[in-house]
Structure formats: C-alpha cells, structure tokens
Design a protein around this motif. Structure first.
Motif: not given
Length: 418
Positions: A13-34
C-alpha cells in the motif's frame, strides 16, 4: 502468518501510494483540464483505496501485536471473579463477571466492523483489478464489452425488474397462503431466481394454477429475457472484437510486454527523455508527416540517442505517414503472431475491391500519359515556331525532311551507342 500478511500488505500500500503521488506530479506538469476526466477520477479512486489499505493494514498490525496481551488480561479478569469469596456479595460478583463479558463483546464487535471494512476494501480492489485489464486491447474485452452494451443493458435491467417483480407479486398473491416458499416476497424472489437457473419448485404438475404460473415464468424469463441478455452481450462483444481487429496499434499481449522491456532497456542505455517531454516536442510539430534526427533535438539529448529512438519506433507500421505508398502493402503482409486473422468474407471483399480498383487506376495512368505526350508535342511546336519564325504558315521542310519527321526524331527514344 497473519502478521506477515498484514505487514506485506502495508508495504504494498505504501508503494502504491508513492506511485499515485508520482502520477499526480506528472499530471500537474501537463496541461490542466477544466473538468474531471476518467483518468483523474481513477487516480482519485486509487489514492483513496491505497490510503484505506494502508490504514487498515497498519491498524491490523498494531492489533495483532497487542491483542495477545489484551486477551490474556480479559481472560484473567473473568477468571478472577471471586465466586467463592463469601465477603463479596452476589451483585458485585456478577458485576465483575459481566464487565469482563462486555469487554469481550466490544472486542468482537470491533473485529466484526474491521471484517466488514476489509470486505469493502477487497471488493473495491477486485473492481479496480478488473478495470486494469482495459490497459491492453486484448485483455480489455470484458470491460469494453460492458461499456459498449451499457445502454442496452440499462434498458434490459428495467425490463427485467418490471417482469420479475410482476411475477413475484402474482405468485405471492396466488400461493402465499398455500405454500411455504411463497409465504414472503423475499422467499418468492429466491424461488424465481432458482427457476431462472433451471430449477423447478416442488408441486409442479400437481396444482394447475402453480403449473401454469411456472410454465409462464420459465418461457418468459428463462427462454426470452435471459436470451435477450445473451444477445446484448454477444453483439457488444462482436463490435469490440471488430474494433480490435481493425486497430493499427494493436499487438499481442506478450508482444507488447516484450516491446516494453526492450524500450526500458534502450531508455536506460541511450538515455531517452521522459514521455512528457517527447509528447510536448511532437505536439509542437503537428503539421509534419515525418520527423528526423534534427527535428526532435532536445537540450541534453545526444544525436546517437535520437538515432536509436527513431530506429526503434520506425518498426511500428502505425507511425508510417499516410501518403507512403508502401504502407498498405506492408500492412497486408504484417500480422502479429497473436493477432487473429481476418475472416474469409472480409478477404474476398478486399480482393474484389482490388480487382475493380486496379483497372481503374491503370486507365487513369494511361490517360495521364496521353495528356503528357500531347502537352510535350505542343511545347516542341511552339519552340520550333520561335526558332523559325519565317517558316510559319507554310509546310515546314528543313533539309528535305518534313517537320513531322523532325519531331519524330525528338519523340523517338535515343538509340544506344555501339
């Protein structure tokens, strides 16, 4: 053993949570959707699920570590009830005894709540695992079939609930006072569900009214409604299968796994940039049909690495430009070992279309060649008139050779020397 399982679940669960945080970081770098897209909704679901799994595993680990001492203390408290002590009155003894039992009941109620919470997490995890199968076209048949037939399934559900409830109310009104299995509406629905699975209740053939009811229910719900459901599922499955067959980027599951491992090796060896940087670079070149080594230059990306990148992705036919004449020819001969072959009817249709289109293309080419020959002849006539303006209006003869024979010398192919 249970403690080791919960500790392993906590680490996962800790590893998967770290993966989710990394995915959120990638989405913040990309174009934001409304609006919230499906990807963002799934990310939020994964984040909440992983947090729930981590908290559950953590609490269960702590409980397992301290439960032995707690249970021993409760047992000692109950066992030390002074039943034989005459100085203690009976009300005090019973109070001590039932306080220990109340502690046991509270412990059991907490365990029951944790069990329900664990069951909810297991169902949520199972649904997420099923949804993850949609990552590949070949393994996404279940999810895509459900999504393709969702509208028909919804209307089928309305029809099913209406008819199932109507038969249940009818059976409850007719046989509720005569037979135990129809005494309540819940038990009636259970009997009808078993009938849909092919079971026949007792009393079939003995009572005329019950026999007519069973026959009507079986023919309506079993032979018609259930087959409607099968028809909806089969139709949606065939549509999904057709989409997979005509997809240009679809490969076998193990083929994609092999390509993914090769890409990971080449990325580690040649230092490819991350996917976000390459996506932005290609998005800025939408007007181009092809890209070369110089057009994908990024800061810090060596030429050798770019050449290896292009060499790797040129193996995929879906990346060949649309105007490349070799694409269709290569696409016909290319088949992955796991991709299903086209049907006989589709191949015969394609062959018939080919037989019709090829003569038409040849006729168009012949017409274009004839137009080109006439245009060249007119150009040569105009050049001759410019070079010999005094011979206009007369029959042009030069050195005893007619103009027609002179132009034939131009139009005839040159004879090889020697």
């Amino acid at each position: 053993g249970c403690l080791a399982v919960h500790i392993a679940a906590l680490l996962v669960a800790v590893v998967l949570l770290m993966n989710n945080c990394y995915t959120i970081r990638l989405l913040r770098r990309g174009p934001r959707c409304c609006s919230l897209s499906s990807e963002v909704c799934l990310l939020i679901f994964d984040l909440l699920l992983n947090i729930g799994l981590m908290l559950h595993s953590l609490t269960r680990t702590i409980d397992l570590l301290s439960m032995a001492d707690h249970l021993l203390a409760l047992v000692e408290e109950v066992m030390q009830t002074p039943w034989s002590d005459k100085a203690v009155n009976l009300s005090t003894k019973t109070k001590i005894f039932f306080e220990g039992l109340s502690a046991f009941e509270r412990l059991l109620s907490v365990g029951l709540q944790e069990r329900r919470y664990s069951l909810a997490l297991c169902w949520a995890t199972l649904l997420r695992v099923v949804q993850l199968t949609s990552a590949h076209p070949r393994t996404a048949m279940l999810v895509n079939t459900f999504l393709k037939g969702l509208d028909d399934l919804w209307h089928f559900l309305l029809l099913f609930l209406l008819m199932f409830s109507a038969f249940g109310l009818l059976a409850r009104a007719l046989f509720g006072t005569l037979r135990r299995e129809f005494y309540t509406l819940t038990s009636t629905f259970v009997v009808q569900f078993h009938m849909m699975l092919g079971s026949i209740p007792d009393g079939f053939g003995l009572d005329a009214e019950q026999t007519i009811y069973i026959l009507l229910f079986v023919f309506t719900m079993y032979f018609f409604v259930v087959n409607f459901l099968l028809a909806i599922i089969v139709e949606a499955y065939l549509e999904v299968k057709k989409e997979v067959q005509v997809s240009e980027v679809e490969q076998g599951f193990f083929t994609d796994v092999k390509d993914m491992l090769i890409l990971m090796y080449m990325r580690a060896r040649y230092g490819f940039p991350n996917a976000t940087a390459i996506e932005r670079l290609l998005a800025a070149q939408k007007g181009k049909l092809t890209v070369g080594v110089e057009s994908i230059a990024l800061k810090g990306w060596s030429r050798t690495s770019r050449q290896a990148f292009l060499k790797y992705y040129r193996r995929y036919l879906c990346l060949i430009p649309e105007d490349n004449t070799k694409r269709d020819l290569r696409r016909k001969t290319y088949r992955s070992w796991s991709k299903s072959s086209v049907t006989q009817s589709e191949s015969s249709t394609a062959k018939a279309m080919c037989d019709v289109e090829v003569p038409q293309q040849l006729a168009r080419i012949a017409e274009a060649q004839e137009d080109l020959r006439i245009s060249l002849q007119n150009i040569r006539l105009q050049l001759h008139d410019c070079l010999h303006p005094d011979s206009r209006g007369a029959k042009r003869i030069h050195n005893g050779v007619s103009q027609k024979s002179c132009f034939n010398q131009f139009t005839e192919p040159a004879q090889p020397v020697g």
